[in-house]
Design an enzyme around this catalytic site. Structure first.
Site, PDB file in Angstrom:
ATOM      1  N   ARG A  18     -36.884 -68.990  71.697  1.00  0.00           N
ATOM      2  CA  ARG A  18     -38.162 -69.545  72.177  1.00  0.00           C
ATOM      3  C   ARG A  18     -38.415 -69.182  73.637  1.00  0.00           C
ATOM      4  NH1 ARG A  18     -37.697 -75.623  71.211  1.00  0.00           N
ATOM      5  NH2 ARG A  18     -35.559 -75.056  71.640  1.00  0.00           N
ATOM      6  N   ASN A  36     -39.509 -74.532  67.445  1.00  0.00           N
ATOM      7  CA  ASN A  36     -38.532 -74.543  66.366  1.00  0.00           C
ATOM      8  C   ASN A  36     -39.094 -75.343  65.209  1.00  0.00           C
ATOM      9  OD1 ASN A  36     -36.564 -73.042  67.648  1.00  0.00           O
ATOM     10  ND2 ASN A  36     -35.403 -74.810  68.335  1.00  0.00           N
TER      11      ASN A  36
END
Length: 91
Positions: A18, A36
């Site tokens: 990320r 996520n």
């Protein structure tokens, strides 16, 4: 402005994916977000110039050094309402 919704599967959680995607997307001038998912995948919305989306999507197929991307599902989407590229909480 074009937008793509991505679902990225493989070893993509716990490896900095990320944060890496935030840097890549911001450097390309894209808007959107990344988060996520509870199933172990990563979901991202990339919005901006088609060529820039394509470049980040190509890089996303490899990800950061510790990631192992097995699959990316891609679909067309609506651009986000918020400016910039952000990291969102897990869904």
């Amino acid at each position: 402005m074009k937008a793509r919704l991505l679902r990225i599967r493989g070893r993509v959680q716990g490896v900095g994916y990320r944060d890496w995607l935030v840097r890549e997307a911001a450097a390309a001038g894209l808007g959107g977000w990344v988060r996520n998912r509870a199933d172990g995948s990563v979901e991202a919305l990339l919005a901006g110039d088609e060529a820039c989306i394509g470049a980040v999507l190509l890089a996303a197929r490899h990800g950061p050094p510790l990631a192992r991307v097995e699959e990316i599902e891609e679909s067309f989407a609506e651009p986000p309402d918020e400016p910039g590229f952000q990291r969102r909480p897990t869904l």
